[in-house]
Structures are given as structure tokens and as C-alpha cells.
Design a protein around this motif. Structure first.
Motif, PDB file in Angstrom:
ATOM      1  N   SER A 113       0.866  -1.175   0.000  1.00  0.00           N
ATOM      2  CA  SER A 113       0.000   0.000   0.000  1.00  0.00           C
ATOM      3  C   SER A 113       0.906   1.230   0.000  1.00  0.00           C
ATOM      4  N   ASP A 114       0.380   2.368   0.386  1.00  0.00           N
ATOM      5  CA  ASP A 114       1.208   3.570   0.426  1.00  0.00           C
ATOM      6  C   ASP A 114       2.177   3.574   1.598  1.00  0.00           C
ATOM      7  N   THR A 115       1.927   2.758   2.613  1.00  0.00           N
ATOM      8  CA  THR A 115       2.740   2.824   3.832  1.00  0.00           C
ATOM      9  C   THR A 115       3.561   1.569   4.104  1.00  0.00           C
ATOM     10  N   PHE A 116       3.392   0.529   3.317  1.00  0.00           N
ATOM     11  CA  PHE A 116       4.160  -0.698   3.579  1.00  0.00           C
ATOM     12  C   PHE A 116       4.237  -1.534   2.321  1.00  0.00           C
ATOM     13  N   ILE A 117       5.218  -2.402   2.298  1.00  0.00           N
ATOM     14  CA  ILE A 117       5.296  -3.492   1.334  1.00  0.00           C
ATOM     15  C   ILE A 117       5.737  -4.726   2.101  1.00  0.00           C
ATOM     16  N   ILE A 118       4.972  -5.797   1.972  1.00  0.00           N
ATOM     17  CA  ILE A 118       5.264  -7.067   2.641  1.00  0.00           C
ATOM     18  C   ILE A 118       5.534  -8.109   1.564  1.00  0.00           C
ATOM     19  N   THR A 119       6.641  -8.822   1.693  1.00  0.00           N
ATOM     20  CA  THR A 119       6.961  -9.913   0.775  1.00  0.00           C
ATOM     21  C   THR A 119       7.164 -11.186   1.589  1.00  0.00           C
ATOM     22  N   THR A 120       6.710 -12.293   1.044  1.00  0.00           N
ATOM     23  CA  THR A 120       6.850 -13.590   1.705  1.00  0.00           C
ATOM     24  C   THR A 120       7.334 -14.617   0.691  1.00  0.00           C
ATOM     25  N   ARG A 121       7.997 -15.654   1.191  1.00  0.00           N
ATOM     26  CA  ARG A 121       8.489 -16.736   0.325  1.00  0.00           C
ATOM     27  C   ARG A 121       8.748 -17.972   1.169  1.00  0.00           C
ATOM     28  N   LEU A 122       8.871 -19.120   0.465  1.00  0.00           N
ATOM     29  CA  LEU A 122       9.260 -20.364   1.115  1.00  0.00           C
ATOM     30  C   LEU A 122      10.752 -20.627   0.958  1.00  0.00           C
ATOM     31  N   GLN A 123      11.266 -20.434  -0.269  1.00  0.00           N
ATOM     32  CA  GLN A 123      12.695 -20.613  -0.524  1.00  0.00           C
ATOM     33  C   GLN A 123      13.331 -19.244  -0.769  1.00  0.00           C
ATOM     34  N   PRO A 124      14.628 -19.119  -0.499  1.00  0.00           N
ATOM     35  CA  PRO A 124      15.313 -17.858  -0.806  1.00  0.00           C
ATOM     36  C   PRO A 124      15.162 -17.506  -2.283  1.00  0.00           C
ATOM     37  N   ILE A 125      14.920 -16.226  -2.547  1.00  0.00           N
ATOM     38  CA  ILE A 125      14.646 -15.738  -3.892  1.00  0.00           C
ATOM     39  C   ILE A 125      15.768 -14.810  -4.343  1.00  0.00           C
ATOM     40  N   ARG A 126      16.193 -14.990  -5.587  1.00  0.00           N
ATOM     41  CA  ARG A 126      17.318 -14.232  -6.110  1.00  0.00           C
ATOM     42  C   ARG A 126      17.064 -12.722  -6.116  1.00  0.00           C
ATOM     43  N   SER A 127      15.946 -12.288  -6.697  1.00  0.00           N
ATOM     44  CA  SER A 127      15.701 -10.859  -6.888  1.00  0.00           C
ATOM     45  C   SER A 127      15.573 -10.114  -5.566  1.00  0.00           C
ATOM     46  N   VAL A 128      14.982 -10.755  -4.569  1.00  0.00           N
ATOM     47  CA  VAL A 128      14.802 -10.097  -3.282  1.00  0.00           C
ATOM     48  C   VAL A 128      16.150  -9.747  -2.665  1.00  0.00           C
ATOM     49  N   ASP A 129      17.108 -10.686  -2.730  1.00  0.00           N
ATOM     50  CA  ASP A 129      18.429 -10.402  -2.174  1.00  0.00           C
ATOM     51  C   ASP A 129      19.119  -9.270  -2.927  1.00  0.00           C
ATOM     52  N   LYS A 130      18.940  -9.225  -4.245  1.00  0.00           N
ATOM     53  CA  LYS A 130      19.528  -8.146  -5.037  1.00  0.00           C
ATOM     54  C   LYS A 130      18.937  -6.793  -4.658  1.00  0.00           C
ATOM     55  N   VAL A 131      17.628  -6.741  -4.507  1.00  0.00           N
ATOM     56  CA  VAL A 131      16.972  -5.475  -4.165  1.00  0.00           C
ATOM     57  C   VAL A 131      17.328  -5.053  -2.746  1.00  0.00           C
ATOM     58  N   ARG A 132      17.415  -6.019  -1.838  1.00  0.00           N
ATOM     59  CA  ARG A 132      17.819  -5.667  -0.470  1.00  0.00           C
ATOM     60  C   ARG A 132      19.205  -5.021  -0.455  1.00  0.00           C
ATOM     61  N   ALA A 133      20.135  -5.587  -1.235  1.00  0.00           N
ATOM     62  CA  ALA A 133      21.469  -4.997  -1.302  1.00  0.00           C
ATOM     63  C   ALA A 133      21.418  -3.586  -1.881  1.00  0.00           C
ATOM     64  N   ALA A 134      20.557  -3.366  -2.875  1.00  0.00           N
ATOM     65  CA  ALA A 134      20.426  -2.025  -3.450  1.00  0.00           C
ATOM     66  C   ALA A 134      19.818  -1.051  -2.458  1.00  0.00           C
ATOM     67  N   VAL A 135      18.855  -1.531  -1.661  1.00  0.00           N
ATOM     68  CA  VAL A 135      18.238  -0.670  -0.646  1.00  0.00           C
ATOM     69  C   VAL A 135      19.263  -0.267   0.409  1.00  0.00           C
ATOM     70  N   GLU A 136      20.063  -1.209   0.848  1.00  0.00           N
ATOM     71  CA  GLU A 136      21.081  -0.883   1.844  1.00  0.00           C
ATOM     72  C   GLU A 136      22.128   0.073   1.293  1.00  0.00           C
ATOM     73  N   LYS A 137      22.416  -0.028   0.004  1.00  0.00           N
ATOM     74  CA  LYS A 137      23.436   0.826  -0.612  1.00  0.00           C
ATOM     75  C   LYS A 137      22.947   2.249  -0.802  1.00  0.00           C
ATOM     76  N   ASN A 138      21.692   2.413  -1.228  1.00  0.00           N
ATOM     77  CA  ASN A 138      21.175   3.761  -1.489  1.00  0.00           C
ATOM     78  C   ASN A 138      19.676   3.773  -1.226  1.00  0.00           C
ATOM     79  N   THR A 139      19.324   3.955   0.032  1.00  0.00           N
ATOM     80  CA  THR A 139      17.915   3.911   0.423  1.00  0.00           C
ATOM     81  C   THR A 139      17.148   5.121  -0.061  1.00  0.00           C
ATOM     82  N   SER A 140      17.813   6.245  -0.212  1.00  0.00           N
ATOM     83  CA  SER A 140      17.116   7.496  -0.512  1.00  0.00           C
ATOM     84  C   SER A 140      16.437   7.503  -1.883  1.00  0.00           C
ATOM     85  N   ARG A 141      16.817   6.610  -2.759  1.00  0.00           N
ATOM     86  CA  ARG A 141      16.226   6.596  -4.101  1.00  0.00           C
ATOM     87  C   ARG A 141      14.848   5.952  -4.126  1.00  0.00           C
TER      88      ARG A 141
END
Length: 330
Positions: A113-141
Motif C-alpha cells: 500500500s502507500d505505507t508498507f510493502i510485505i513480501t513472503t516466500r518459502l525458498q530464498p529468492i534471487r531478486s529479493v536479495d539483489k533489491v535488499r542490497a540495493a536498498v542498503e546501498k542507497n535507500t534514498s532513491r
């Protein structure tokens, strides 16, 4: 009912992201109150292996029953829906092992929604780890949860491109052997590649259809900017789907070429076998004739009967060969 004071079950990570400033990674022991208080928006990533995840989501404010069902489902097909200013569904992705990405299909469930994003999975997912690394690197974008969702789909597209390049190289190698002078059966290598390409193409087409259908949702239910975002993502996936479709056609042609070469090789063997049968049939008749246990057989009393019978065998072979040459078979 999930106790509000308990740590969030199945929590892999949680971020509080404030536009224009560096984001904050929340503690692994954070609680519902820690997530819901503060400026900006939160990204919560959960492991569905946790048995109490469904109870936590039922208590999470802003989630509808349909969104909770989408976040906790174990269905293995893509889905996307817009309802009451919420976007939720399931995205296809690739599973990830500890040391590398795989080609195994994985499923990422999401709700935002406008105030949250929730993601769930059973097995580790490639794209999620990539996006998490990008968020940690430059959150302001990242100014809104919709941007996180868009980057997740874009990262999946990049992963698809990498897989397409790998499959292209494998098909190149198979093609070199198929059209080479040496006869090699590459179907054992080609079959799993074709199976993967067909699965990817099927899921990509489904994702394109559901994004186009979601973009056509009633404007009153559509959050701001979602229609443009879905149009951009559909354009990205359409490009990759064309590449996958081209790979499917190429793999099919290679399989047909393999079948053609195998049929030609089989026909050649049958041709040789037929020639051998035609050449040996008259000698078989000669030996069968002289092998009868009857009286008054020719050459049975002479000193050179066996040699004479052998001469008849050679003559019959020569006559067979001559007939095959005259008829154009040889």
C-alpha cells in the motif's frame, strides 16, 4: 490470535525507509509496534516456514483477507490483484542457494500500500536479495513501496536476461555438434533446456496477462502511479518474453534437426541391412537346397561336390549384385 508484543514470526528482515534520508534496518526482534510507528514506509520480508506468519498478518493493519490469502498461499502460479488501494499477488522468480542463483522456479508473494510493502516466500529468492542490497546501498532513491515492487520485477527481468544468455550459449554448443560432421545425439542435453524454456515462456505470458488486466482495473481502486508502473513493467517483460520465445523456436528447430539426422541414420542402417539381406538370400537358398537330406542330390557322389556348390553360391551372389545394380538400388 498473534500477541502484539511478540517478535514478528518468520522475519527475514525489515526496513524503515524515509524518502530523502538513509533507511533503517529494524532489529530481528522487532515487534508490531516498532514496524507501525515512525515516518516513511516499511518493507517486511517474511519466511512462510514460520508457523505463526498467518496470525501476524491477520493483525497487521491495512491488509484485507484477500491480501492475507495472497501472502500466505503456497500456489505456484503468478497472480496480481488491486483491491481497496492494495496491490497483492505472486511473482515468478528464481530460487537462490547459499552460494549462487539457480534455474529453479521460485515464488514471491507480495502485498503493498502507500505505507508498507510485505513480501513472503518459502525458498530464498534471487531478486529479493539483489533489491535488499540495493536498498542498503542507497535507500534514498526509494520514495514509495511501489518503487520497491517495480525494482523487484525489474531485477527479475535482469535475472531472466542472464538465464537467456546462458541458454543461448548452451544452444550454440549443441548447434555446433548437431550441424557438425560427427554424428552425436544431443537430445539428452537439449530436452531439459527445452523444458525450462517452455516453463519460463508460460509463466512470463501469465505475468504479462495479469499485469495488463490489473492495469485495466477501475480507476477508483487503482493507487496513484500504479497504472504507469504496470505499463512499464509489462514492456520490460514483453521484451524478455520475445527473447524466450525465440529461444523456444530455436530449440524446437534443433530438436527437429536431431530427429531428422537420427531418422536419416536409421534409414541408412536399414538400407545396408536390406542390401545384405538381398545379397545373402540367394546363397541361403543354395545352401538350403544342398542341405536337404534327400537322395540323388547333385554333386553328392563326386570328388568336388562341395567346391561346385560353393561356386553356385558365388554365382548367386554375383547375379544378385548385378540385378540390384541394373535396377538402381545399388
Amino acid at each position: 490470535m498473534f500477541p502484539l508484543g511478540s517478535p514478528i514470526p518468520g522475519l527475514v528482515w525489515a526496513y524503515r525507509i524515509k524518502p530523502g534520508s538513509r533507511g533503517e534496518r529494524l532489529s530481528p526482534e522487532c515487534r508490531m509496534a516498532d514496524v507501525m510507528t515512525g515516518d516513511g514506509f516499511v518493507w517486511i520480508h517474511l519466511n512462510l516456514a514460520g508457523g505463526r506468519v498467518a496470525g501476524f498478518l491477520e493483525q497487521f493493519p491495512g491488509l484485507t483477507p484477500a491480501a492475507i490469502a495472497a501472502l500466505t498461499t503456497h500456489d505456484t502460479h503468478a497472480a496480481l490483484a488491486v483491491d481497496e488501494k492494495l496491490i497483492f499477488g505472486t511473482l515468478i522468480d528464481f530460487q537462490r542457494e547459499f552460494d549462487a542463483a539457480t534455474r529453479d522456479i521460485g515464488w514471491l508473494h507480495f502485498g503493498l500500500s502507500d505505507t508498507f510493502i510485505i513480501t513472503t516466500r518459502l525458498q530464498p529468492i534471487r531478486s529479493v536479495d539483489k533489491v535488499r542490497a540495493a536498498v542498503e546501498k542507497n535507500t534514498s532513491r526509494y520514495a514509495a513501496p511501489l518503487q520497491i515492487f517495480e525494482v523487484l520485477v525489474a531485477e527479475f527481468q535482469r535475472g531472466m536476461i542472464a538465464v537467456v544468455l546462458e541458454l543461448t550459449e548452451e544452444l550454440n554448443q549443441i548447434e555446433d555438434h548437431v550441424y557438425g560432421s560427427e554424428m552425436r545425439d544431443e537430445r539428452r542435453r537439449l530436452t531439459p533446456i527445452r523444458r525450462l524454456i517452455v516453463r519460463l515462456h508460460r509463466h512470463l505470458r501469465t505475468m504479462l496477462l495479469i499485469m495488463r488486466r490489473a492495469a485495466a482495473t477501475d480507476d477508483d481502486e487503482m493507487p496513484d502511479g500504479v497504472e504507469d508502473s504496470l505499463a512499464r513493467l509489462a514492456g520490460r517483460l514483453e521484451t524478455v518474453d520475445q527473447d524466450v520465445s525465440a529461444l523456444a523456436d530455436r530449440a524446437r528447430l534443433l530438436h527437429e534437426e536431431l530427429d531428422s539426422k537420427q531418422s536419416a541414420e536409421t534409414n541408412r542402417h536399414l538400407y545396408i541391412l536390406s542390401l545384405m539381406t538381398a545379397l545373402l538370400l540367394p546363397p541361403s537358398l543354395v545352401t538350403g537346397f544342398f542341405g536337404m537330406n534327400t537322395t540323388a542330390l547333385p554333386f553328392s557322389d563326386g570328388a568336388h561336390g562341395t567346391l561346385s556348390a560353393f561356386g553356385f553360391i558365388l554365382i548367386s551372389i554375383f547375379l544378385s549384385w548385378l540385378i540390384l545394380r541394373r535396377t538402381g538400388i545399388l
